[in-house]
Design a protein around this motif. Structure first.
Motif, PDB file in Angstrom:
ATOM      1  N   PHE A 172       0.381  -3.466   6.749  1.00  0.00           N
ATOM      2  CA  PHE A 172      -1.022  -3.345   6.372  1.00  0.00           C
ATOM      3  C   PHE A 172      -1.395  -4.450   5.403  1.00  0.00           C
ATOM      4  CE2 PHE A 172      -1.765   1.089   7.778  1.00  0.00           C
ATOM      5  CZ  PHE A 172      -0.467   1.472   8.031  1.00  0.00           C
ATOM      6  N   LEU A 221      -3.112  -7.419  -0.846  1.00  0.00           N
ATOM      7  CA  LEU A 221      -1.858  -6.675  -0.898  1.00  0.00           C
ATOM      8  C   LEU A 221      -1.288  -6.496   0.495  1.00  0.00           C
ATOM      9  CD1 LEU A 221      -3.152  -3.842  -3.267  1.00  0.00           C
ATOM     10  CD2 LEU A 221      -1.566  -5.639  -3.922  1.00  0.00           C
ATOM     11  N   SER A 234      10.458   9.746   4.937  1.00  0.00           N
ATOM     12  CA  SER A 234       9.123  10.350   4.893  1.00  0.00           C
ATOM     13  C   SER A 234       8.182   9.536   5.750  1.00  0.00           C
ATOM     14  CB  SER A 234       8.609  10.399   3.455  1.00  0.00           C
ATOM     15  OG  SER A 234       8.425   9.091   2.951  1.00  0.00           O
ATOM     16  N   GLN A 235       7.190  10.175   6.274  1.00  0.00           N
ATOM     17  CA  GLN A 235       6.259   9.484   7.148  1.00  0.00           C
ATOM     18  C   GLN A 235       5.029   9.066   6.365  1.00  0.00           C
ATOM     19  OE1 GLN A 235       5.446  11.990  10.455  1.00  0.00           O
ATOM     20  NE2 GLN A 235       7.517  11.929  11.220  1.00  0.00           N
ATOM     21  N   GLY A 236       4.479   7.908   6.754  1.00  0.00           N
ATOM     22  CA  GLY A 236       3.227   7.485   6.149  1.00  0.00           C
ATOM     23  C   GLY A 236       3.381   6.815   4.808  1.00  0.00           C
ATOM     24  N   ASN A 237       4.597   6.619   4.329  1.00  0.00           N
ATOM     25  CA  ASN A 237       4.817   6.045   3.008  1.00  0.00           C
ATOM     26  C   ASN A 237       4.632   4.536   3.051  1.00  0.00           C
ATOM     27  OD1 ASN A 237       5.630   5.498   0.425  1.00  0.00           O
ATOM     28  ND2 ASN A 237       7.742   6.160   0.712  1.00  0.00           N
ATOM     29  N   LEU A 238       3.734   4.008   2.227  1.00  0.00           N
ATOM     30  CA  LEU A 238       3.494   2.573   2.159  1.00  0.00           C
ATOM     31  C   LEU A 238       4.238   1.973   0.975  1.00  0.00           C
ATOM     32  CD1 LEU A 238      -0.327   2.126   2.893  1.00  0.00           C
ATOM     33  CD2 LEU A 238       1.601   1.840   4.437  1.00  0.00           C
ATOM     34  N   PHE A 243       4.203  -1.404  -1.182  1.00  0.00           N
ATOM     35  CA  PHE A 243       3.311  -2.524  -1.429  1.00  0.00           C
ATOM     36  C   PHE A 243       4.037  -3.703  -2.062  1.00  0.00           C
ATOM     37  CE2 PHE A 243      -1.060  -1.166  -0.688  1.00  0.00           C
ATOM     38  CZ  PHE A 243      -0.932   0.207  -0.587  1.00  0.00           C
ATOM     39  N   GLY A 244       3.605  -4.903  -1.686  1.00  0.00           N
ATOM     40  CA  GLY A 244       3.990  -6.087  -2.430  1.00  0.00           C
ATOM     41  C   GLY A 244       3.184  -6.166  -3.717  1.00  0.00           C
ATOM     42  N   TYR A 279      -4.157  -3.817  10.213  1.00  0.00           N
ATOM     43  CA  TYR A 279      -2.917  -3.108  10.519  1.00  0.00           C
ATOM     44  C   TYR A 279      -2.277  -3.761  11.729  1.00  0.00           C
ATOM     45  CZ  TYR A 279      -0.052   0.665  12.545  1.00  0.00           C
ATOM     46  OH  TYR A 279       0.963   1.406  13.094  1.00  0.00           O
ATOM     47  N   TYR A 296       9.225   4.397   7.431  1.00  0.00           N
ATOM     48  CA  TYR A 296       9.380   5.824   7.624  1.00  0.00           C
ATOM     49  C   TYR A 296      10.512   6.372   6.783  1.00  0.00           C
ATOM     50  CZ  TYR A 296       5.924   6.848  11.166  1.00  0.00           C
ATOM     51  OH  TYR A 296       4.741   7.058  11.826  1.00  0.00           O
ATOM     52  N   ARG A 335       4.797   0.169   6.109  1.00  0.00           N
ATOM     53  CA  ARG A 335       5.087   1.594   6.234  1.00  0.00           C
ATOM     54  C   ARG A 335       6.535   1.732   6.699  1.00  0.00           C
ATOM     55  NH1 ARG A 335       0.868   5.252   9.049  1.00  0.00           N
ATOM     56  NH2 ARG A 335       1.440   4.157  10.929  1.00  0.00           N
TER      57      ARG A 335
END
Lengths: 112, 114
Positions: free
Chosen positions: A33, A87, A96-100, A102-103, A48, A93, A91
């Protein structure tokens, strides 16, 4: 381990094109993302990518190469309002699912 | 469509005090996230809820941080006691579901611990 790298700062001229690179090493991958964050504001979603290739959305395009762990965000016809932090987030997985993840973000300054 | 709401927007406390933040996600969004963003860094996930259940709290410092989402809608994040290194922006985000792509962020709460 999890690592996402992007340049800390970039400067570009109004009307020009700028490319912001992002490389990542994560234990899992299910999408990359790009978010835009103006100073003092919340991040807003830009793009995305989950498959290799280029996604174009107006002045913004995002590219992904999963084999190289590499993405870039391309901004065309730069405007002063594009001055912001960008940024890159993966993601992962993992457990856990949906965990982003970030840089640290790339602060872009657009000059007249 | 109303966005993610957070309050307060700013908070200044002294170390060892307690503080609580509130978040109301976009209506209908099942997944809620709390992030900590230290100046000059990207957001770091603290805790993730799916409805009123915790999906991931592996990066939450549980000795001092707690969060709840009792009715599966709004959520509170608490720090007790606060440390100097807790100074950051606390961002709440929501998404329709775990597997959907876009997370919508609230304006954040800027916490300063003196």
């Amino acid at each position: 381990g999890q690592n996402i790298d992007q340049p800390t700062e970039m400067t570009a001229t109004e009307g020009a094109i700028v490319q912001i690179n992002c490389t990542y090493q994560t234990s899992g991958f299910n999408g990359l993302f790009w978010y835009q964050q103006h100073a003092g504001e919340a991040p807003t979603f830009l793009s995305y990518n989950v498959l290799d290739g280029l996604e174009e959305k107006g002045r913004f395009s995002s590219f992904l190469s999963r084999s190289k762990g590499y993405s870039y965000l391309l901004l065309k016809e730069l405007q002063m309002k594009d001055s912001a932090s960008y940024l890159c987030a993966v993601r992962d997985y993992g457990g856990s699912q949906g965990n982003l993840i970030f840089g640290k973000g790339t602060k872009l300054s657009v000059k007249p | 469509e109303a966005g993610v709401a957070q309050s307060p927007r700013y908070k200044i406390i002294e170390k060892r005090q307690s503080v609580a933040f509130w978040c109301n996600p976009i209506s209908g969004h099942a997944t809620l996230y709390w992030y900590q963003q230290i100046l000059g860094q990207g957001p770091k996930l603290l805790i993730q809820f799916q409805n009123n259940g915790v999906v991931d709290d592996s990066q939450l410092p549980k000795d001092r941080f707690s969060a709840e989402r009792l009715k599966g809608v709004d959520s509170t994040l608490k720090i007790q006691p606060a440390k100097l290194e807790d100074s950051a922006v606390y961002l709440c985000a929501s998404s329709l579901d775990l597997k959907l792509n876009e997370q919508f962020f609230g304006p954040g709460t800027r916490l300063t611990v003196l």
